[in-house]
Motif scaffolding. Sequence first.
Motif, PDB file in Angstrom:
ATOM      1  N   PRO A 247      47.799 111.420   8.299  1.00 14.14           N
ATOM      2  CA  PRO A 247      47.298 112.235   9.408  1.00 14.14           C
ATOM      3  C   PRO A 247      46.566 111.363  10.430  1.00 14.14           C
ATOM      4  N   ASP A 250      41.136 110.843   9.210  1.00  9.62           N
ATOM      5  CA  ASP A 250      40.568 111.207   7.918  1.00  9.62           C
ATOM      6  C   ASP A 250      41.515 111.126   6.717  1.00  9.62           C
ATOM      7  N   GLY A 251      42.597 110.345   6.843  1.00 16.13           N
ATOM      8  CA  GLY A 251      43.515 110.190   5.708  1.00 16.13           C
ATOM      9  C   GLY A 251      42.879 109.421   4.554  1.00 16.13           C
ATOM     10  N   GLY A 252      41.849 108.633   4.855  1.00 17.24           N
ATOM     11  CA  GLY A 252      41.097 107.966   3.793  1.00 17.24           C
ATOM     12  C   GLY A 252      41.858 106.876   3.063  1.00 17.24           C
ATOM     13  N   ILE A 254      43.719 106.782   0.436  1.00 15.66           N
ATOM     14  CA  ILE A 254      44.989 106.963  -0.274  1.00 15.66           C
ATOM     15  C   ILE A 254      46.229 106.683   0.572  1.00 15.66           C
ATOM     16  N   THR A 255      46.032 106.355   1.845  1.00 12.88           N
ATOM     17  CA  THR A 255      47.192 106.025   2.673  1.00 12.88           C
ATOM     18  C   THR A 255      47.356 104.518   2.846  1.00 12.88           C
ATOM     19  N   LEU A 316      49.787 107.655  -1.344  1.00 14.22           N
ATOM     20  CA  LEU A 316      50.066 109.085  -1.230  1.00 14.22           C
ATOM     21  C   LEU A 316      51.536 109.432  -1.023  1.00 14.22           C
TER      22      LEU A 316
END
Lengths: 461, 367
Positions: A247, A250-252, A254-255, A316
């Motif tokens: 996204p 805020d994908g954080g 895990i991307t 992810l």
Amino acid sequence: MAAWDVLVAGGGNAALCAAIAARRAGCSVLVLEKAPKFYRGGNTRHTRNMRCAHDAATGTLTGPYTGDEFMQDLLRVTSGNTDEALSRMMIDKSYEMLDWIQQQGVRFQPSLGGTLSLGRTNSFFLGGGRSMLNALYRTAEGLGVEIRYESELTDVEIEGASFRTATVQSPSGETRIEARTLVAASGGFQADIDWLKQGWGERAENFLIRGTPYNKGSLTRALIDKGVRQIGDATQCHAVAIDARAPKFDGGIITRLDCVVFGIVVNKRAERFYDEGEDIWPKRYAIWGRLVADQPDQIAWILFDAPNLEKFMPSLYPPVEAGSIAELADKLSLDPAQLCETVETFNASVVGGRPFNHVEPDGNRTEGLEIDKTNWAQRIETPPFYAYPVRPGITFTYLGVRVDDRARMVMQDGRPAENMFAAGEIMAGNVLGQGYAAGIGMTIGAVFGRLAGEGAAAHVA
Amino acid sequence: MSHSTPALTEADRLMTVCNSCRYCEGLCAVFPAMELKRSFSDGDLNHLANLCHNCGACYHDCQFTPPHEFAVNVPGTLAQVRTESYAHYAWPKAARPLFARHGTALAIGMTLITALFILGFVALNEPGALLTAHLDDTRFYAMMPHEAMIALFGAAFLWMLLAVFMGARAFWRDAGTPQVGATDHAQATRDAAQLRYLDGGGMGCFNEDEQPTDRRRLWHHFTFYGFLLCFAATSLATVYHYVFGWHAPYAWHSGPALLGIAGGIGLVIGPIGLLSAKRSRMQELGASGFRGMEVGFILRLRVTGGSGLALRVLGETPLLGPLLALHLGAVLTFFLSMPYGKFVHGLYRYLALSRHARDMRRHHGSI
Ligand SMILES: Cc1cc2nc3c(=O)[nH]c(=O)nc-3n(C[C@H](O)[C@H](O)[C@H](O)COP(=O)(O)OP(=O)(O)OC[C@H]3O[C@@H](n4cnc5c(N)ncnc54)[C@H](O)[C@@H]3O)c2cc1C
Ligand code: SF4
Ligand code: SF4
């Protein structure tokens, strides 16, 4: 008389460390956090560890990491582009930080599975950054710090080198708040794409922001406009290559993709553009954000073959999979002939032959290519073939306000501000002229946050 | 991998998210167990779900819980999978719907069985005996001959054992059948006895909000050990009866009575705590659609414990007869419903813990 002793802008690690330190010193403290409660603590909620110097192994750290070694690492990753005296002070203070932060309720664990290389240098938060943050909030609230969410500092009134009032936007409208001191801990400006464009041009449109959408630098801008000295320029930031399907905000964590070394990276023209085997640990992954930013449309693909699929931390989104390179090209909308050619030439140039070892330079390389892969080169030959699309993922920006060794802001004319302090991303550029070392973001926030809180309390007293 | 229910599909999605993150690794057994795999069968997910103690820590620690678009809710999703797994593995198949309508089934069963006892007492003895049994020397057995009691409860007990065994076997086989050794069982017993993973990684478990305030571990200890003490009381009484030929009633200071009283107290206090915790708990953390089972199990433990205690206290009054009917009704319903309700959670969790102990021993050499 001002209503509050200390007004803290922001709600992350830096802000909470400042608030707790000031409150423990007896001040009345108001924390204004722009985000709603769930998103409080912007980027801090995405973190997993912090880097502090220590002279001996502990229950959660596998060995000593001295201040000197920390300093060497910092000089290396920034290529010397740091305020050395300030950084040395921060590193010296990081020793105590390990205990101090635990006294505020934060808990550590041994390094996470898949990050063993950081087990000696970095302390990992049990339950991650949000758990760490929840602990700081519990402590702050228990001490009587007042916290208001959805409250953004949009402007400041400064007289000479002295803060007077702040303008605050909240759902109930605009108000002005007086306080005897201000701690600015409101993060970087990475979520303001227009501001990024001032440094990066239209390329910034294709950047993904890994953390909070709330760090838009409104306070940073106000402070600089009102006479606080700026540090850094708009292009300096921490950027890594992350999954292009993440996204926008805020994908954080895990991307992220830790797999460049296992294959090759091609751009839109299906050509390689950089040595995937360059050994500049610990920057290895941190350079790829910038590299991809310089490619057409700011996109690239990491290609590798079947035996490598499970050699790195999963992420992810699943990789794109195909039975042949041509089919893979098709799925990626790349020119199949060109991609086949790139892979074939690469394969033909691998001289390798030594055992593959991705944790250190293994000497397996290509020879004779325009851009050689100087380590970890292995032929891409066993189907199925895989690809991850990547784009630049901005972690946080370095442009901010200048501070001195007491976390006081420095004014345009070089005077230290009387009652204005800054901590965290908003002043990270003082330590990080460029580059990054994992876990240093939280060190900058905690050390300068505590200093700022104590400094503010001393000013009030 | 495709899965048989929406909850399992969601659990699989979450395991991919969590495996890419791992921040919760230090909180409990679930995350280290998850890290051993990259793809998950239904059986694997049911194993992980039964490993989860629903402490709630990973909900509050996760940066991706709703309203974040990744919508990660591990405790809620695993609670749903876990609860559905009890029904999925139940034997015989025809009994599976009992889980979803557990509360109703329980209420009807309990009333019916208790009524049958009362009818039986009245029919088999002279009218009035129901209210005069406390005057009779043989007390309980004035109502119902000991042999009849043994036969009835023995049969129900054996049925229960068989059904529970069949369910547990299906659960065990579904995630592969590893060689679990004595050390693994010792580890699992310790972990289960302490409820090691109900402590939210050290701060206690979560209830209304992000403050770890819940005393669920304590309430569960009361309930579980209360249950074990009651079981011990009954077993000891059986030994007294058959081995030593000492017949009930036993004095209050005798072994069976003391064990029974202590257990009964646990079974009254524990469930009160559990019930009130359940009421104030965040809905997001639990499964939906199985409230009857959750509450029914706790209430039934209370009725069993409570009526047992009442028998002890009011045994000298005309209430003895009706109370006995109630207690026997409760115990019989308890046996019959055990394989089809929350009771199996203890067994499945124990099995999951022992599998986990073995997996950790194999992969890391420790737990
Ligand atoms: C995915 C990810 C992983 C990371 N992992 C690590 C790691 O493991 N270790 C590490 O050291 N660093 C890590 N970082 C970097 C780290 O998050 C930051 O360096 C650190 O959290 C900065 O803390 P801070 O308090 O300055 O800013 P933040 O935590 O971002 O807090 C700033 C707060 O200010 C609020 N705010 C913004 N503007 C205003 C305003 N005008 N008025 C009021 N409030 C405002 C925001 O809502 C936000 O809550 C990571 C970053 C990301 C994105
Ligand atoms: S629950 Fe959230 S924080 Fe914990 S491992 Fe999963 S994704 Fe990460
Ligand atoms: S709820 Fe508790 S036991 Fe369950 S997975 Fe989360 S942290 Fe582990």
